[in-house]
Write a protein that holds these residues in place. Sequence first.
Motif, PDB file in Angstrom:
ATOM      1  N   GLN A 195       0.845  -1.183   0.000  1.00 53.43           N
ATOM      2  CA  GLN A 195       0.000   0.000   0.000  1.00 53.43           C
ATOM      3  C   GLN A 195       0.889   1.244   0.000  1.00 53.43           C
ATOM      4  N   ALA A 196       0.502   2.207  -0.802  1.00 48.35           N
ATOM      5  CA  ALA A 196       1.223   3.478  -0.835  1.00 48.35           C
ATOM      6  C   ALA A 196       0.197   4.590  -1.018  1.00 48.35           C
ATOM      7  N   TYR A 197       0.577   5.781  -0.651  1.00 45.37           N
ATOM      8  CA  TYR A 197      -0.359   6.905  -0.697  1.00 45.37           C
ATOM      9  C   TYR A 197       0.003   7.866  -1.823  1.00 45.37           C
ATOM     10  N   ALA A 198      -1.025   8.375  -2.450  1.00 43.33           N
ATOM     11  CA  ALA A 198      -0.851   9.389  -3.484  1.00 43.33           C
ATOM     12  C   ALA A 198      -1.913  10.466  -3.261  1.00 43.33           C
ATOM     13  N   GLU A 199      -1.939  11.435  -4.101  1.00 36.63           N
ATOM     14  CA  GLU A 199      -2.897  12.534  -3.961  1.00 36.63           C
ATOM     15  C   GLU A 199      -3.554  12.837  -5.304  1.00 36.63           C
ATOM     16  N   ILE A 200      -4.854  13.148  -5.218  1.00 31.46           N
ATOM     17  CA  ILE A 200      -5.583  13.603  -6.394  1.00 31.46           C
ATOM     18  C   ILE A 200      -5.728  15.115  -6.293  1.00 31.46           C
ATOM     19  N   GLU A 201      -5.391  15.785  -7.339  1.00 29.75           N
ATOM     20  CA  GLU A 201      -5.546  17.237  -7.359  1.00 29.75           C
ATOM     21  C   GLU A 201      -6.831  17.580  -8.113  1.00 29.75           C
ATOM     22  N   MET A 202      -7.728  18.228  -7.436  1.00 29.20           N
ATOM     23  CA  MET A 202      -9.022  18.573  -8.015  1.00 29.20           C
ATOM     24  C   MET A 202      -9.058  20.078  -8.280  1.00 29.20           C
ATOM     25  N   THR A 203      -9.165  20.456  -9.515  1.00 30.68           N
ATOM     26  CA  THR A 203      -9.238  21.870  -9.887  1.00 30.68           C
ATOM     27  C   THR A 203     -10.695  22.221 -10.186  1.00 30.68           C
ATOM     28  N   ILE A 204     -11.263  23.129  -9.391  1.00 28.72           N
ATOM     29  CA  ILE A 204     -12.668  23.532  -9.522  1.00 28.72           C
ATOM     30  C   ILE A 204     -12.712  24.891 -10.200  1.00 28.72           C
ATOM     31  N   LYS A 205     -13.354  24.950 -11.337  1.00 27.04           N
ATOM     32  CA  LYS A 205     -13.473  26.198 -12.081  1.00 27.04           C
ATOM     33  C   LYS A 205     -14.921  26.684 -12.013  1.00 27.04           C
ATOM     34  N   GLU A 206     -15.112  27.839 -11.377  1.00 28.35           N
ATOM     35  CA  GLU A 206     -16.442  28.438 -11.205  1.00 28.35           C
ATOM     36  C   GLU A 206     -16.409  29.871 -11.710  1.00 28.35           C
ATOM     37  N   LYS A 207     -17.010  30.103 -12.870  1.00 29.96           N
ATOM     38  CA  LYS A 207     -16.991  31.421 -13.511  1.00 29.96           C
ATOM     39  C   LYS A 207     -15.548  31.882 -13.656  1.00 29.96           C
ATOM     40  N   ASP A 208     -15.215  33.016 -13.006  1.00 29.71           N
ATOM     41  CA  ASP A 208     -13.855  33.551 -13.112  1.00 29.71           C
ATOM     42  C   ASP A 208     -12.968  33.087 -11.960  1.00 29.71           C
ATOM     43  N   LYS A 209     -13.477  32.180 -11.128  1.00 37.99           N
ATOM     44  CA  LYS A 209     -12.740  31.756  -9.941  1.00 37.99           C
ATOM     45  C   LYS A 209     -12.260  30.322 -10.124  1.00 37.99           C
ATOM     46  N   THR A 210     -11.021  30.077  -9.737  1.00 41.69           N
ATOM     47  CA  THR A 210     -10.457  28.729  -9.805  1.00 41.69           C
ATOM     48  C   THR A 210      -9.931  28.338  -8.431  1.00 41.69           C
ATOM     49  N   GLU A 211     -10.297  27.155  -7.987  1.00 41.89           N
ATOM     50  CA  GLU A 211      -9.894  26.674  -6.667  1.00 41.89           C
ATOM     51  C   GLU A 211      -9.307  25.276  -6.809  1.00 41.89           C
ATOM     52  N   THR A 212      -8.260  25.000  -6.060  1.00 41.90           N
ATOM     53  CA  THR A 212      -7.610  23.695  -6.107  1.00 41.90           C
ATOM     54  C   THR A 212      -7.743  22.999  -4.764  1.00 41.90           C
ATOM     55  N   VAL A 213      -8.199  21.756  -4.786  1.00 45.06           N
ATOM     56  CA  VAL A 213      -8.365  20.968  -3.573  1.00 45.06           C
ATOM     57  C   VAL A 213      -7.576  19.677  -3.734  1.00 45.06           C
ATOM     58  N   ILE A 214      -6.854  19.276  -2.690  1.00 43.11           N
ATOM     59  CA  ILE A 214      -6.045  18.055  -2.702  1.00 43.11           C
ATOM     60  C   ILE A 214      -6.750  16.980  -1.875  1.00 43.11           C
ATOM     61  N   LYS A 215      -6.877  15.804  -2.433  1.00 48.94           N
ATOM     62  CA  LYS A 215      -7.497  14.685  -1.732  1.00 48.94           C
ATOM     63  C   LYS A 215      -6.522  13.512  -1.709  1.00 48.94           C
ATOM     64  N   GLN A 216      -6.198  13.016  -0.507  1.00 45.85           N
ATOM     65  CA  GLN A 216      -5.264  11.899  -0.395  1.00 45.85           C
ATOM     66  C   GLN A 216      -5.981  10.574  -0.593  1.00 45.85           C
TER      67      GLN A 216
END
Length: 476
Positions: A447-468
């Motif tokens: 077992q090993a751990y990695a991360e998913i990077e989720m980029t949320i684009k809402e109109k003119d705003k961009t947000e990045t969320v990391i999920k392990q």
Amino acid sequence: MAKNKLELPEDRLASLDKMGGRLFIYPAQVRGFFRKWRTVTQIILIAIFLLLPWIKIGGQQAVLLDLPGRKFALFGVTFWAHDAPMIFFVLAILTMSLALMTALWGRVWCGWACPQTVFIDGVFRRIEELIEGNHIERRKLDDAPMDAKKFFKRSLKWILFTAVTLVITHSFLAYFVGADRLVEMVQHKPAENWTNFLIILVTSGIILFDFAWFREQFCIIACPYGRFQSVLMGPRSKNVVYDYNRGEPRKGKAPKGEEADCVNCYRCVQVCPTGVDIRRGTQMECIACTACIDACDEIMEKVNKPKGLIRYDSERNITENRTSDGFEFRPRIALYAVLLVAAIAGMSYSLNTRQNFHLAVIRGEEPFSLITQSDGTEIVTNHFKIHLNNQSFDDVKVELTLPKQYVDQQLELVSPINPVDVPAGGDMVRTHIFIKSPKSFTLGKGQAYAEIEMTIKEKDKTETVIKQISLLGPNQ
């Protein structure tokens, strides 16, 4: 039999005759400390009501109650119909605030902040006084036969009443359909928005009937709050009361020299908008508007007697003939305060822990699969189900990727749909992803751990969320 024509009957409401017919009340104008601050309060509340739909916070209307769309906005916070805990806390805060306010100060809500009182006293009655005159002139006009002068005054009054009512109902509708949508609808024919047009028509009719004609009858007959006050209030609750220790016996009701401070002028009765004689004690019809306090203080000044014959005080202080001793701790006050604090705390916790966007990663049914490529390289594939939930009012586009550090280690994210369109409203969107990694990534560990990077684009705003996430693979 009443000895004075201003004496109110004791066997029926002042607004009813012996046969139960309607008697119109013509409250006199009053000036004083409370009248001044009630006017200021009414101006502020009306301004808030009219302006609030046009104020935007975070791109959303400050207050929006979109019932058909099941979405709500309160000062930058978005709610949906499934947000039951937060809606419950909002209602609990409003209920407990009203209960605490009533236990402390009686029907201060009715006299100072209720829309019924604010619009009738602050708008409709002022229009009436401007066109038809003071309470005596209005009474005479009602009794006079219809002629050109009366017809003109009545027509002008009802035209202005209707105009004000339309402003109120359109502003009210803006809270439910949105101010921008309201402007758009006004610019089109009613046939293009029949539902909202009928809502405006019916609501305008109800408000015009109530504020212009029914008035105090709603407070006395229809509003349940007057009945609840006896449960919420206690003998130590502050309310508008008459100090009978100072006022009795009244002038004309006792031998000269034995009369107390009340001069029996009936000024308190003349200014009451619901037809109450406050000298008869706390009554359901009293809305604590304080008009009788200002009226009585004005008379006391003229006869060189201390103010406060009618004042804000508790029934207990009047009964025991003592002055107000400020705040008194009571179990009921403590209970309402604790419940209010609990509701506020629950609301705060829900807001602090709530996210407009939620990502849930669920492992697929099979732990992993091992594939040997043509060049002899062994690749481990982990399958995940992705649940995306968008609580905001705007549709968003979500792109799922792996951070560069994992791409450099030859990890790859594969998805049938990427980016994913997630509509507003909180409905769950499901998709699948597969993470491919070389066997060496988990070799010896399983077992090993990695991360998913989720980029949320809402109109003119961009947000990045990391999920392990955890990637499974063979131990050897």
